[in-house]
Scaffold this active site. Structure first.
Site, PDB file in Angstrom:
ATOM      1  N   ASP A 141      -7.416 -15.217  20.509  1.00 54.42           N
ATOM      2  CA  ASP A 141      -6.720 -16.445  20.101  1.00 54.42           C
ATOM      3  C   ASP A 141      -7.742 -17.471  19.609  1.00 54.42           C
ATOM      4  O   ASP A 141      -8.826 -17.103  19.158  1.00 54.42           O
ATOM      5  CB  ASP A 141      -5.899 -16.970  21.303  1.00 54.42           C
ATOM      6  CG  ASP A 141      -4.636 -17.701  20.887  1.00 54.42           C
ATOM      7  OD1 ASP A 141      -4.753 -18.696  20.152  1.00 54.42           O
ATOM      8  OD2 ASP A 141      -3.535 -17.298  21.291  1.00 54.42           O
ATOM      9  N   HIS A 214      -4.134 -23.786  20.973  1.00 57.38           N
ATOM     10  CA  HIS A 214      -3.233 -22.648  21.133  1.00 57.38           C
ATOM     11  C   HIS A 214      -3.748 -21.627  22.157  1.00 57.38           C
ATOM     12  O   HIS A 214      -2.997 -21.169  23.031  1.00 57.38           O
ATOM     13  CB  HIS A 214      -3.074 -22.014  19.754  1.00 57.38           C
ATOM     14  CG  HIS A 214      -1.984 -21.016  19.637  1.00 57.38           C
ATOM     15  ND1 HIS A 214      -2.162 -19.687  19.922  1.00 57.38           N
ATOM     16  CD2 HIS A 214      -0.710 -21.147  19.242  1.00 57.38           C
ATOM     17  CE1 HIS A 214      -1.040 -19.041  19.704  1.00 57.38           C
ATOM     18  NE2 HIS A 214      -0.136 -19.900  19.284  1.00 57.38           N
ATOM     19  N   SER A 532       4.392 -16.608  19.995  1.00 62.41           N
ATOM     20  CA  SER A 532       3.051 -16.760  20.558  1.00 62.41           C
ATOM     21  C   SER A 532       3.092 -17.066  22.039  1.00 62.41           C
ATOM     22  O   SER A 532       2.147 -16.767  22.757  1.00 62.41           O
ATOM     23  CB  SER A 532       2.338 -17.942  19.904  1.00 62.41           C
ATOM     24  OG  SER A 532       1.614 -17.537  18.804  1.00 62.41           O
TER      25      SER A 532
END
Ligand SMILES: *[C@@H]1O[C@H](CO)[C@@H](O)[C@H](O)[C@H]1NC(C)=O
Ligand SMILES: *[C@@H]1O[C@H](CO)[C@@H](O)[C@H](O)[C@H]1NC(C)=O
Ligand SMILES: *[C@@H]1O[C@H](CO)[C@@H](O)[C@H](O)[C@H]1NC(C)=O
Ligand SMILES: *[C@@H]1O[C@H](CO)[C@@H](O)[C@H](O)[C@H]1NC(C)=O
Ligand SMILES: *[C@@H]1O[C@H](CO)[C@@H](O)[C@H](O)[C@H]1NC(C)=O
Ligand SMILES: *[C@@H]1O[C@H](CO)[C@@H](O)[C@H](O)[C@H]1NC(C)=O
Ligand SMILES: *[C@@H]1O[C@H](CO)[C@@H](O)[C@H](O)[C@H]1NC(C)=O
Ligand SMILES: *[C@@H]1O[C@H](CO)[C@@H](O)[C@H](O)[C@H]1NC(C)=O
Ligand SMILES: *[C@@H]1O[C@H](CO)[C@@H](O)[C@H](O)[C@H]1NC(C)=O
Ligand SMILES: *[C@@H]1O[C@H](CO)[C@@H](O)[C@H](O)[C@H]1NC(C)=O
Ligand SMILES: *[C@@H]1O[C@H](CO)[C@@H](O)[C@H](O)[C@H]1NC(C)=O
Ligand SMILES: *[C@@H]1O[C@H](CO)[C@@H](O)[C@H](O)[C@H]1NC(C)=O
Length: 751
Positions: A141, A214, A532
Site C-alpha cells: 500500500d 491509505h 480497499s
C-alpha cells in the site's frame, strides 16, 4: 564568456539526449532459467550480461547495470529493465528470452468519493484472542505512519522466528527504530516508478512513511492493535481494533505521490520481498482491469505467493454497479466486494415544545446555540430569501430531487443551521450543521412551525450521536465492482463481501482529514470507504484462520470463508444491493456472501485446489505454453487434462443465446474435503432457480474419516438467455447436524 555557458550547453545537450531517450520504457522480462549458462553464478549476472549485449553502445549516459530495475527471485524468473524499443527488440533474440510485458501503471482502489465520514464502524466484535498471534500480514500500500497507536506492541510476544525480514526503512535510515513487535518490517519500492517517470523523482521520498494515509488505514484495519476511545471528532467513539489484533504487520510501499500511483515492476518487487521475508498473508487493495492473466503482473506474482501457501486478499475495485467491472478476477486469490455496516451518524433536532427528532448528520463542529428561531423555507431554492433568515435554523423540503443544489444555497447563505426533509442519506456535511430527517418527522416539524403563533417557533440542534441499529445491513454498496471477471469469467467473482463503507481506522497525524471553514482538521482516525477497506478485513480474517489451522491451503481458507458467509442481513432478509435499487444482491455483486469469521473457523467441508488444478484451467483458457509459463514459471506445463471447471466453492454457467438450440445444460464436478467430524453424512439441497433444473449427483455424501475427499456433480439445465445481462441464481447447500456448506450458483449470459 565564462565557463558557465559551456556547462549549460553541455547540460542542455545532455538533457536533450535524455529527452530523445524518452521513448525508452520499463519492461518486465520472463527468462528461461533452465538455459542459463553454467558460467554464471546467479541469475542477476546472467541478466546483466544478456542486457549488455543488446545495449546500444552509444548510450553513454546509462551504464548497463542501471538498466536492470529489479531481478526477481520468487514471483517470476526474470527481471525488469528500462529499455529503448530497439534494445527491447534485440533482447527478444537473446538466449533464454521467453516473453515480456509492459510495466503498466496502476492506481490504488482508494475511496470512491470524499464521503469518508460515516455511518458504520466495523464491528470488531469478534475477539481476535490468540488467533493471529504468530501470523504475519504483509500490506502492499502507501506505507505506514509508524507512530500511530494502532501499531503499539504493548504486551506482544517475541516476533516469530520464521520472520526473515531485516529492513525497517524510514527517513533514509537503513534500519530504524520505528519497528517493534507489531510493526515488524517496512520497505519501499520506487526504482521502477523513478525509471518510468523521471520528471517527478523529486517528489518521491526514500521511506516507507505514509504520506497519503491509505496504507496506515488498511494495515490498521487488518491487524491494528486495540486503541481505546478512538473516534472521529466524537462520532463512532469506541475501541478501534484490527481484525487480527495480535498479528504482526509488515509494510511494503510501492505506491507513490498524491494520486496513489504505482507501476507493476515495483509492486511485484514488493510481493517478491514479502515472500522472501516470510509473510503468511498479503493484503493488496489494487489491481488491473481488462488485461489477460498472463500479462497481469499481479496474477503472475500472486501465483508464486499461492504456491508458497500465502493467503492473498485483493480488492474487487470501486467501479460498480455495472456488470464486468471487477478486477483481480484471478482464480488463485480471494477477491473482495464491499458492503455497508449497521452504524449511522445522527443528529437530533429538539423543538421548542420538547419533541426530539433524530436524523442523519455528520457535522464535526461544536454546535452549542439553543433556542434558535426555526423557519420553513420551502425547497430553499431562493438564495435571496435565505440570506434574510441567516440567524435562524431553516427547514427545507426535497420536492423534486434537486436537493443537493439547495444544500449549496444554505451553505452559501451561511444560515446558522439547516434541516432537510428528504429520504436521501448521502447529504454528508462535515463543516455545516445539517440534519436530514424523513418525511414523517418533516411533517411534525412543519406542523410545529405553522402552529406556533407569530414565528415564535424555536429549536436546538445536537450532533455526534452514533447509532448501531441501521437496517437493513449489510448491503452491497453502490461502488463495489461486479462480476463476471473479464480475465477469467469461468470462476465466479467477486468471492466474498466484507465491510467497506465508512470504516474508521488509523490515520497519519500530520495529514489533514478535511478543511473545516478556513482551517484544516487533523485526526488520528478517519472514515474511509471502498473495496480497499473490505480487502484488509478479509486479510485479517485470513490471519485468524491461518492461526487456527496452520495446515490449511490458501484455497481451503478461501473456501471456509465463502461457504460459511452470510446471505441474510440484520432483518433476516436476503442482503440487498444498493447499486441495483435495493433489490436482492446477486452473487455477481455479493460473491458467496458477507464474511462471518467465527463460522469460517469451522466450515465442515472445504473445496481445496492444488497447483495443477490451476494449470488445467490455464490450459483450458487456450493460453500458449509460453503464456502459461509466464504465470507458473515452469517451462513444462502439463496440459493433458485441460478444464475450465476449477474445484471452486461457487458455480457460474453461461447460457448465451447465440447458439441455435433453445435449451442447454452444463455440468460441474467438485470434490470436497471433510475437515469437520470424523464420521458424518452431508445431504444436498438446492435453492431453486426459476426456469432452470439443477440436480446434484449424488445428493448424499457419507464420510468415514477426517480429510477424506468425496466428489459430486452438479448439473444445470434450462433455456438460453436472450435478454442482455440476464442473471439467475440460487444456492447449493450441503448440510449435516452441525454445518451448512453453501455455494452460490449463477446462470447468466453476461460474459
Ligand atoms: C536491523 O536491526 C535488527 C535488530 O536490531 C538486526 O537484527 C538486523 O541485523 C539489522 N539489520 C540491518 C540490515 O542492519
Ligand atoms: C511526467 O511525464 C509524464 C509523461 O511522461 C506525464 O504524464 C506527467 O504529467 C509528468 N509529470 C509531471 C509532474 O510533470
Ligand atoms: C532516493 O534514492 C534515489 C536512489 O537511491 C536517489 O536518486 C534519490 O535522489 C533519492 N531521493 C530523495 C528524495 O532523497
Ligand atoms: C468516548 O467514550 C469514552 C468512554 O465511554 C468517554 O470517556 C469519552 O469521553 C468519549 N469521547 C468522546 C469524544 O465522546
Ligand atoms: C435524540 O432524540 C431521540 C428521540 O428521537 C432520543 O431518544 C435521544 O435520547 C436523543 N439523543 C440525544 C443525545 O439527545
Ligand atoms: C470542538 O471542541 C473540541 C474540544 O474543545 C476541540 O478540540 C475541537 O477542535 C473543536 N472542533 C472544532 C471543529 O473546532
Ligand atoms: C427570490 O425572492 C425574491 C424576494 O425576496 C424575489 O424577488 C425573487 O424573484 C425570488 N427569486 C426566485 C428565483 O424566485
Ligand atoms: C426519495 O424521494 C423522491 C421524491 O421525493 C423519490 O423520487 C425517490 O424515489 C425516493 N427514493 C427512495 C429511495 O425512496
Ligand atoms: C405577533 O408579533 C407582533 C409583532 O411582530 C406582536 O405585536 C404580537 O404581539 C405578536 N403576537 C403574539 C401572539 O405573540
Ligand atoms: C479453446 O479452444 C477450443 C478449440 O478451439 C474451443 O472449443 C474452446 O471454446 C476454447 N476455450 C476458450 C475458453 O476459449
Ligand atoms: C502470450 O502468447 C502470445 C502468442 O504466443 C505471445 O505473443 C505473447 O508474448 C505471450 N505473452 C506472454 C506474457 O507470455
Ligand atoms: C426440468 O425437468 C423436468 C422433468 O425432467 C422437465 O419436464 C422440465 O421441462 C425441465 N425444466 C427445465 C427448465 O429444464
Amino acid at each position: 564568456m565564462d565557463s558557465r555557458i559551456s556547462i549549460c550547453l553541455l547540460l542542455c545537450i545532455s538533457l536533450q539526449f535524455i529527452y530523445t531517450l524518452a521513448d525508452s520504457d520499463n519492461y518486465i522480462i520472463h527468462m528461461d532459467l533452465s538455459v542459463m549458462p553454467k558460467a554464471f553464478s546467479n541469475q542477476h549476472s546472467w541478466y546483466e550480461s544478456t542486457l549488455s549485449q543488446v545495449t546500444t553502445t552509444n548510450n553513454m549516459l546509462k551504464s548497463t547495470s542501471s538498466k536492470i530495475i529489479y531481478t526477481y527471485n520468487n514471483v517470476m524468473n526474470g527481471f525488469s529493465a528500462n529499455l529503448s524499443p530497439e534494445e527491447h527488440e534485440a533482447l527478444k533474440n537473446s538466449v533464454g528470452y521467453i516473453s515480456s510485458i509492459p510495466d503498466l501503471p496502476l492506481k490504488l482502489d482508494t475511496t470512491h468519493s470524499p464521503q469518508f465520514l460515516g455511518l458504520n464502524p466495523y464491528k470488531g466484535a469478534w475477539p481476535a484472542s490468540d488467533y493471529g498471534k504468530d501470523i504475519i500480514i504483509g500490506v502492499i500500500d502507501t506505507g505506514v505512519w509508524p507512530e500511530s497507536e494502532s501499531f503499539n506492541d504493548n504486551g506482544m510476544t517475541e516476533i516469530p522466528t520464521k520472520w526473515k525480514g531485516q529492513l525497517c526503512q524510514f527517513e533514509n535510515t537503513k534500519n530504524s527504530s520505528f519497528c517493534n513487535k507489531k510493526l515488524i518490517g517496512a520497505r519501499f519500492f520506487n526504482k521502477g516508478f523513478l525509471a518510468k517517470y523521471r520528471n517527478i523523482s523529486e517528489t518521491i521520498v526514500n521511506s516507507t512513511r505514509d504520506t497519503e494515509g491509505h496504507g496506515t488505514h488498511t494495515s490498521a484495519t487488518a491487524a491494528g492493535s486495540r486503541v481505546d476511545s478512538a473516534s472521529f471528532f466524537g462520532y463512532a467513539n469506541g475501541t478501534a481494533s484490527g481484525i487480527a489484533s495480535l498479528s504482526r504487520v509488515a509494510i511494503y510501499k510501492p505506491v507513490w505521490g498524491p494520486d496513489a500511483d504505482a507501476v507493476s515492476s515495483d509492486v511485484i518487487a514488493a510481493i517478491d520481498a514479502a515472500i522472501s521475508d516470510g509473510v503468511d498473508v498479503l493484503s493488496m487493495s489494487l489491481g488491473y482491469s481488462d488485461i489477460p492473466l498472463y500479462e497481469d503482473a499481479f496474477a503472475i506474482a500472486t501465483f508464486a505467493a499461492m504456491e508458497k501457501g500465502i493467503f492473498v486478499s485483493t480488492s474487487a475495485g470501486n467501479s460498480g454497479p455495472s456488470f464486468k467491472t471487477v478486477h483481480n478476477g484471478t482464480p488463485w486469490v480471494i477477491t473482495v466486494a464491499a458492503g455497508t455496516l449497521d452504524r449511522e451518524s445522527h443528529g437530533n433536532l429538539t423543538l421548542g415544545n420538547g419533541v426530539s427528532l433524530t436524523g442523519f448528520a455528520t457535522y464535526l463542529g461544536n454546535f452549542s446555540a439553543s433556542n434558535l428561531p426555526i423557519v420553513f423555507m420551502g425547497t430553499c431554492d431562493n438564495y435571496t430569501e435565505l440570506i434574510k433568515v441567516k440567524s435562524k435554523i431553516v427547514v427545507c423540503e426535497d420536492k423534486d430531487g434537486t436537493l443537493s443544489s439547495h444544500v449549496y444555497n444554505v451553505v452559501e447563505a451561511e444560515v446558522v443551521g439547516a434541516v432537510f426533509i428528504s429520504n436521501a442519506s448521502e447529504l454528508l456535511q462535515y463543516s455545516f450543521p445539517l440534519i436530514t430527517i424523513n418525511k414523517k418527522n418533516g411533517e411534525i416539524v412543519k406542523d410545529y412551525i405553522q402552529s406556533s403563533s407569530n414565528s415564535s417557533s424555536i429549536a436546538k440542534m445536537s450532533f455526534k450521536i452514533t447509532s448501531f441499529d441501521a437496517k437493513p445491513a449489510p448491503s452491497v454498496d453502490f461502488y463495489s465492482s461486479r462480476g463476471p471477471a473479464k480475465s477469467c469469467p469461468y470462476v465466479l467473482k467477486p468471492d466474498i463481501t466484507g465491510p467497506g463503507t465508512s470504516i474508521l481506522a488509523a490515520w497519519p497525524a500530520n495529514i489533514p482529514v478535511l478543511d473545516f471553514g478556513d482551517h484544516k482538521l487533523f485526526s488520528k482516525f478517519k472514515f474511509l470507504s471502498g473495496t480497499s477497506m473490505s480487502c484488509p478485513h478479509v486479510a485479517g480474517v485470513g490471519a485468524l484462520l491461518k492461526g487456527a489451522h496452520a495446515d490449511w491451503s490458501p484455497a481451503a481458507i478461501r473456501s471456509a470463508m465463502m461457504t460459511t458467509s452470510d446471505i441474510l442481513d440484520n432483518t433476516k432478509k436476503p442482503i440487498k444491493d444498493i447499486g441495483k435499487g435495493n433489490k436482492v444482491a446477486t452473487p455477481l455483486a455479493l460473491g458467496a456472501g458477507h464474511i462471518n469469521p467465527n463460522r469460517a473457523l469451522d466450515p465442515g467441508l472445504v473445496y481445496d485446489v492444488v497447483v495443477q488444478d490451476y494449470v488445467n484451467l490455464l490450459c483450458a483458457l487456450n493460453f500458449t505454453q509460453e503464456n502459461i509459463t509466464a504465470i507458473t514459471r515452469s517451462s513444462t506445463n502439463d496440459c493433458s487434462k485441460p478444464s475450465l471447471d476449477l474445484n471452486y466453492p461457487s458455480f457460474i454457467a453461461f447460457f448465451n443465446a447465440e447458439n441455435s438450440s433453445s435449451r442447454t445444460s452444463q455440468e460441474f464436478s467438485r470434490t470436497v474435503t471433510n475437515v469437520g467430524e470424523e464420521k458424518t453424512t452431508y445431504v444436498a439441497s438446492i435453492t431453486p432457480i426459476e426456469g432452470f433444473n439443477v440436480t446434484v449427483i449424488p445428493d448424499k455424501l457419507v464420510f468415514s474419516k477426517k480429510n477424506e475427499k468425496l466428489s459430486y456433480k452438479l448439473r444445470i439445465e434450462g433455456p438460453r438467455m436472450t435478454q442482455e445481462d440476464e442473471v439467475a441464481f440460487g444456492y447449493l447447500t450441503w448440510q449435516n447436524e452441525k454445518h451448512v456448506v453453501r455455494s452460490p450458483i449463477v446462470v447468466t449470459n453476461s460474459q
